[in-house]
Structures are given as structure tokens and as C-alpha cells.
Design an enzyme around this catalytic site. Sequence first.
Site, mmCIF file in Angstrom:
data_model
loop_
_atom_site.group_PDB
_atom_site.id
_atom_site.type_symbol
_atom_site.label_atom_id
_atom_site.label_comp_id
_atom_site.label_asym_id
_atom_site.label_seq_id
_atom_site.Cartn_x
_atom_site.Cartn_y
_atom_site.Cartn_z
ATOM 1 N N ASP A 271 6.212 12.166 54.431
ATOM 2 C CA ASP A 271 6.386 12.594 55.820
ATOM 3 C C ASP A 271 7.590 13.509 56.000
ATOM 4 O O ASP A 271 7.720 14.155 57.031
ATOM 5 C CB ASP A 271 6.562 11.373 56.736
ATOM 6 C CG ASP A 271 5.323 10.502 56.770
ATOM 7 O OD1 ASP A 271 4.239 11.010 56.458
ATOM 8 O OD2 ASP A 271 5.447 9.314 57.115
ATOM 9 N N ARG B 191 -16.861 27.253 64.679
ATOM 10 C CA ARG B 191 -16.501 25.913 65.136
ATOM 11 C C ARG B 191 -15.007 25.788 65.409
ATOM 12 O O ARG B 191 -14.200 26.597 64.954
ATOM 13 C CB ARG B 191 -16.901 24.872 64.091
ATOM 14 C CG ARG B 191 -18.393 24.583 64.051
ATOM 15 C CD ARG B 191 -18.741 23.616 62.950
ATOM 16 N NE ARG B 191 -20.151 23.237 63.023
ATOM 17 C CZ ARG B 191 -20.858 22.778 62.001
ATOM 18 N NH1 ARG B 191 -20.287 22.641 60.817
ATOM 19 N NH2 ARG B 191 -22.120 22.445 62.150
ATOM 20 N N ARG C 264 -15.368 19.691 65.558
ATOM 21 C CA ARG C 264 -15.359 18.625 64.553
ATOM 22 C C ARG C 264 -13.923 18.145 64.347
ATOM 23 O O ARG C 264 -12.966 18.906 64.512
ATOM 24 C CB ARG C 264 -15.913 19.139 63.212
ATOM 25 C CG ARG C 264 -17.352 19.626 63.259
ATOM 26 C CD ARG C 264 -18.332 18.474 63.379
ATOM 27 N NE ARG C 264 -19.706 18.921 63.225
ATOM 28 C CZ ARG C 264 -20.460 19.387 64.218
ATOM 29 N NH1 ARG C 264 -19.934 19.493 65.442
ATOM 30 N NH2 ARG C 264 -21.697 19.771 64.000
ATOM 31 N N ASN D 264 12.866 38.466 40.648
ATOM 32 C CA ASN D 264 13.962 39.243 40.041
ATOM 33 C C ASN D 264 14.601 40.228 41.002
ATOM 34 O O ASN D 264 15.238 41.193 40.574
ATOM 35 C CB ASN D 264 13.445 39.997 38.810
ATOM 36 C CG ASN D 264 12.371 41.027 39.169
ATOM 37 O OD1 ASN D 264 11.708 40.922 40.201
ATOM 38 N ND2 ASN D 264 12.191 42.025 38.306
ATOM 39 N N ARG E 44 -0.366 19.233 17.466
ATOM 40 C CA ARG E 44 -0.643 20.621 17.813
ATOM 41 C C ARG E 44 0.466 21.152 18.716
ATOM 42 O O ARG E 44 0.925 20.465 19.625
ATOM 43 C CB ARG E 44 -1.998 20.749 18.492
ATOM 44 C CG ARG E 44 -2.351 22.171 18.918
ATOM 45 C CD ARG E 44 -3.835 22.317 19.184
ATOM 46 N NE ARG E 44 -4.600 22.252 17.944
ATOM 47 C CZ ARG E 44 -5.926 22.270 17.895
ATOM 48 N NH1 ARG E 44 -6.630 22.319 19.007
ATOM 49 N NH2 ARG E 44 -6.552 22.213 16.737
ATOM 50 N N ARG F 152 -1.448 27.028 18.400
ATOM 51 C CA ARG F 152 -2.353 27.855 19.191
ATOM 52 C C ARG F 152 -1.505 28.737 20.097
ATOM 53 O O ARG F 152 -0.404 28.364 20.492
ATOM 54 C CB ARG F 152 -3.309 27.004 20.029
ATOM 55 C CG ARG F 152 -4.273 26.142 19.215
ATOM 56 C CD ARG F 152 -5.288 26.992 18.476
ATOM 57 N NE ARG F 152 -6.281 26.187 17.811
ATOM 58 C CZ ARG F 152 -6.165 25.694 16.576
ATOM 59 N NH1 ARG F 152 -5.049 25.939 15.873
ATOM 60 N NH2 ARG F 152 -7.122 24.976 16.054
ATOM 61 N N GLN G 132 -0.653 36.307 38.917
ATOM 62 C CA GLN G 132 -0.479 37.075 40.146
ATOM 63 C C GLN G 132 -1.531 36.748 41.187
ATOM 64 O O GLN G 132 -1.375 37.099 42.358
ATOM 65 C CB GLN G 132 -0.549 38.579 39.848
ATOM 66 C CG GLN G 132 0.659 39.117 39.112
ATOM 67 C CD GLN G 132 0.567 40.623 38.877
ATOM 68 O OE1 GLN G 132 -0.462 41.236 39.126
ATOM 69 N NE2 GLN G 132 1.655 41.212 38.406
#
Length: 805
Positions: free
Chosen positions: A186, A221, A312, A554, A588, A677, A686
Site C-alpha cells: 500500500d 465501455r 464493468r 547516460n 552452465r 552459452r 528498447q
Amino acid sequence: HAKEMFHTAGGKLWLQEILTGFLIHTPTFFKVSVTNRCISVFLPLCAAGMNAAVRATVRVGIYTGAKVYFVHEGYQGLVDGGDNIKPATWESVSMMLQLGGTVIGSARCMDFKEKWGRLKAACNLVKLGITNLCVIGGDGSLTGANQFRTEWSELLADLIKQGKITAEEAKRSSHLNIVGMVGSIDNDFCGTDMTIGTDSALHRIIEVVDAITTTAQSHQRTFILEVMGRHCGYLALVTALACGADWVFIPEMPPEENWEEHLCKRLIAQRERGSRLNVIIMAEGAQDRKQKPITCDQVKNLVSKKLGFDTRSTILGHVQRGGTPSAFDRILGSRMGVEAVMALLEATPETPACVVSLSGNMAIRLPLMECVQVTKDVTVAMAEGRFEDAVNLRGKSFQNNWNTYKMFFFLLSWSDIWATCNINIAIVNVGAPCAGMNAAVRSAVRAGLIQGHQMLAIHDGFDGLANGQIEPITWAQVGGWTGKGGSNLGTKRNLPGKNIEQISLNIAKFNIHSLIIIGGFEAYLGGLELVTAREKYEELCIPMVVIPATVSNNVPGSDFSIGADTALNTITTTCDRIKQSAAGTKRRVFIIETMGGYCGYLATMAGLSSGADAAYIYEEPFHIHDLELNVMHLIEKMKTSVKRGLILRNSNANDNYTTQFLYNLYSEEGKGTFDCRMNILGHMQQGGTPTPFDRNFGTKMGAKSVMWLTDKLKECYRHGRIFANTPDSACVLGMKKRSLIFQPLASLKDDTDFEHRIPKTEWWLKLRPILKILARYEAVEIDTSEVAAMEHIIKKTGEIKGGKI
């Protein structure tokens, strides 16, 4: 003795300023014993981002030589003791950052409200030698912790009398130190701009709003959305700004009498302007001036029966509490956890209980009970009908949001006729596109129209200004722009230099009196070129303002740029998925390249939010010896249960040590231990829809720039025309620590590295040692020579005032 524990290795870690910045709140507790080097952690409530705070507290505590404990199930675990209080290890907080909620459980506890319950809790702490408590919670949890601290001596005496502890044990635990971290989605705790979990909750809300907006627009709506906030309207207010809602109900500022009629007029006016939908945001605790609740059904019946609109309503509920934490919450939770440990290390028996808080971009410490009292004062002010006081007591962040909302929704006469003053303000986007640019344009356009100006849109950057691609832009044209990524005006990287004469002619032709330039480093450079050309072209002697908007963050003169938060969340989400893949395959290591040019902001902050093992950037030169240490670090890591690695590299970190080179190096040196990898994230950073932060930031920046230009135009009006040639008539609008400020473009040249397109001073560099500590590098020293001063929060106004204790 804090320095003795901190100065255990070589290197420099400017911890205090590291902590200065983002902070948020979630109900949780940590206990840290400095004297006995014990840390214990527990959470009475739950919100996204708490795990980041837990992780940081545990790891920094271990790093300083403390023994760390988890307290499961909040205060109840503290009272019950036993298996609820368990030692925490470095590896036990791995893979926590991306998890919502809290991995150690959270529960409300009635036993702790009784003295016998607090006696049991005190006994459990004494037996484990824990004399420092770090609490993440709301005002109730923090008040309970302070009461626990206040009666600590009395509890010890009672335990000795009952024979449950010895006099020697009581002597070793003679005092209890407390530091609080505020926890609540909150954002209802006074003294801090944000609390842990709030930003993540806003992400959940905006996701729903965006989804609902598409269907509402299709069917023409009206949608009413109720968000959490029983006593605080922060979520509703920021959501309304972030989605461009037509109306917002918050408990701090109920609508005026006859609000039903005003609401209907506003909804009709929006439809008459061509809008196909209406959005109304309601806080859970919405009320009228007589403190009678205003409900979703009440508003729905009003709109559908009086206006005949297809209406709604949606109550979001607890979906706002869950989900993956945002990058903002992870970083701020981490910084808050580190600052909390620092505060406990510096605490003495005379130190008052404090809470670590966020003010702008600064981490500060405030007396806990002062903040609790001001939080209670807000409730009292609302109950007494002092609604302006209630808004002021919420603090400057809440006030700024409310004032921005009022600018767009209260100052506007809802007819299509405005009094004009024949002032033309042009807006141009420059440089690479980023999320949030459109929010800034929309805000500037509407703020300008409200002020009576004519707003002009320049398409395709400075090229468009030179080619005359300039046209008026209206209120309705920018409808719905807040949630759109990219640049609807179009943007290019070209600078104005080669077309400066044609630009000056078009400024005169289209009678442009001031210019808003929204963009990255090119916008800054372009602004400088225009200012320099004033000597030759009098048409360029008009007020100008540059609004930083770039994923690279920057632009000199601002700690943050519009678009950087969205890019950071994109990188963080991608890293989460990659780490999950690595966890499944085991052994990995992933090498990931981020954007940013020579600025390492994205790589550094993404490293903090995703738990990276290293982040290579241009600003912090690295050599083959550093790479060797990083490889050895990962080889050792593979011997633990955490068999994965994540390495980030800024795109221009080093000309020779390229991403491909790092991949080859790690692959070769890790043979037989781990495989590698490589991922280059590219332009996906972006794109995407803007985050709540970028929408809100862009909205406030756009509005503030127009208000500044309006004042500056009055100053520069001479002999029937506008003439501005002073340095302070062309400024960058940026966030510096706690405030949005205007700084002359010319004054920023000395702080600019033009060759590498970065500021010479970058605040976030002081966060990098945190990344290394949390990744378990040993040769990092925490420098405690600069400490955060305890500040005070003034009860009458809610303003933060400096003053060391």
C-alpha cells in the site's frame, strides 16, 4: 568494532552511499547480533521483494562474520522457537530474487501481543545470543518490535526470576537493537517514498489495466477498477497517472460535494473528444467527505443508469500481492538489507530504533516511532476531515503525484474552449526510442493546453525540425499514449549542427516560442549545439528544456532517465529465464551482453536484480587477472549446490575483451567443470510497454517541464517578443538525489565525458561493491567512513528535515 568486522579484506566498498537510494517496504523481520555476531531473519507479512531483502541481510551478515538465523513464520516462529529458528547459509538464499512472497514463511501472531508471548520470544533470542533485530513490516509490526525493545530489560529480569535464563546469559544479551525496513504494497508508511512490494504491485495492476483497456476500447465501455489501499490511496493515485484514468478515488482526498454530477460531466466530455473508453480507479478505502464508503457498485450503477454507458467493474484483490518482484523492488530490497546490517553494526545501547527509508534517490534513516506516529496522524487527519493535511503528511512523493493529478484533472475546464495566450511550445524526440517517451509527450501536450498554449509536434527528431515536419497536436491525439512504447512522434539520432540555419528559419516560420527536447545523449548534445548557435541565430534565443529519455541512463544532470526502468525489467526477466535454464542443466555459465554504450548502468543494476556473478563495464576497467579471478570463482561455485553462473557485460565495456572473447575464455578455462552459452539481448531492451515507474516519471517530467517553460517565457518576454539567451534559459530537467531540478546545459559540460558519452560522475557506481559481496567475492572492503545520518520527520508537515543525532 564495526570497522574491525568490516575491514576483513582488501578493496574499497563505499557502503554507505551504496545504500543511498531505493528503498521499499514489506512486512518482514531480521535479527542481527553484532556483539555475538548472530543474525536472525523473520517475516510477519508478505510482499514481492522481501526475498531480496532477506538475501542481502543474510549474505552481508555472513560476509561481516556474523552467524545468521532464519525465523520461520514471522513473530509466531519467534515465540514458538525450536525448528522455527534455523541457521541460514550463503547457499540457502540462492535462487530467491525472482520469487514472490517469502521463502521463510510469514504469519500474523496474536501471542506476541501478550507479554507471555514476548517472554518466550526473548528467551529464544537470549539462548541463541541474538541481540539485534531487523524488522520488515508495517507500522503495527514495527510498533510491536519497538515495544519489545523498550521492555527488553524487564523481560530479562522476569526470565531470570523464572529461572529460564542465567544472570550471565542476561548480561551477554543486556540490550536489544532494532532496525526496521518498511513492508507494505500500500506504500502507507510515512517517512519513505516507496516501500518494498509497492512497485511490483503496480506492475500487476498496470498489466490488468492494459489488458482491460483493449477490450474497453473495442466495446466503448467504462471500466471501474478497485485496487488495494484501505487507508492509503498511493496505488490508486499512481495507477491513475500511469494509465491516464478519467477519475480516481482515494481516501486522503475524497471528492467534493456533488461529485456524482462532476464525474458524469467528465466522462461525457471525454467521449465527446473522441475517446472510446473511460477508466475509473478506486482505492479500496475510497470515501466521501462525510467518510461514507464509495464502492465500485455505487459508481457502476451511477454511470450505467445516469449516462447509459456499458459499464464493468473489476476488483483486483490479492493478485496485487503476488507475482515476480520487479527489478526496482529487488534492488531496493537488497540495498535496504545492506543498510539495515550497517545500521545494526553501528548501533549502541543508546541508539534509538530506526527505520531505513527512501527519499528520492537517497537512503536515509529515520526514528522508527516518529514515522509510526506520523502514519497514525494521517488516519487522524482523515477522520477529522483535514484532508489537505492528510496529503501533506504522506510526504513529498505523494504530494507530487497528487499535484500532478490535480493539474490534469482539476484545473481543466471540461469544455473544448481554453483561453489562449498565443504561445507555441514545440516537442521533439531525439535519439534512440525508449519506453516512456510517449508518456512524457502526452503529459507535456496536455499540461501545455491547460496553460493555454498551442502545442506543436515535431516528427523525426531534428531532421523533422529542419524539414518543417511540424504540426499542431491536440488533447485527443495523445489519448492512450501513456502505455505505448517507442516514440509515436518518430525519432532520429542526427544532431542539428549541419541543419542549424534551416532549423532557425523553421523556428521563425512556425513561430515556436520554446522547445522541449525528449531523448538521450543526442538530445543533450543537440541542446548544446542550439545554445552555442544562439550567437549567430537570434531565432534560437528561446527557452529550451531537455528531458532525459534513454535506456542507457547516460544523460548528464540526471540520476535517472525515462526508459531505463523498462529496459532493466526486460533484462531482469530474461536473466531469470536463463538462470532457470542453467539451474535445470547444471554446471552452465551464461554470458549476457546488455545495451548502454559506454555506460554500465544497465549491466550493473541488472546484475544486482538478477544475482549475477560479475558485471563488466567500461567505467570500472578490468584486466586479464580480473577475468582469471572470475573464472576461478565460478569453478569454486560449481563445487557447491549452486551449479550455475551468470555474467553480464556492457556492450562497450572493453574493445578487446568482447562478449565473444569472454565466451571463448570461460568455455576454455571451464572445460570439465562447466560449459558456456552466450546471449546478446539487443534491441529488445528498447521495446515493450513502459513500466509504471517510466509512465509516472515521464508524466511528471513532461508536466514539470511545461510549468517551467511557462514561467521562463514570462521572464523572457520583452518588447513584444520572446528573447532568451542566458545560460539558465536552456536546461536539463533531471532527478538528482531527492529532487527534480533544472540545470543549465552549459553548466553540465565540465561533468561530461563527450568522447564516451557518459557523465563523469555516476552515482550508481557506488552500488557495484554490493554486487560483488552478494556474489561472494572476498576481496571487497566496506568503508564506513561515510555514514547515513539519522534524520527526523516533522509530524506537522510530514517533511523530511536534516539533523544528526
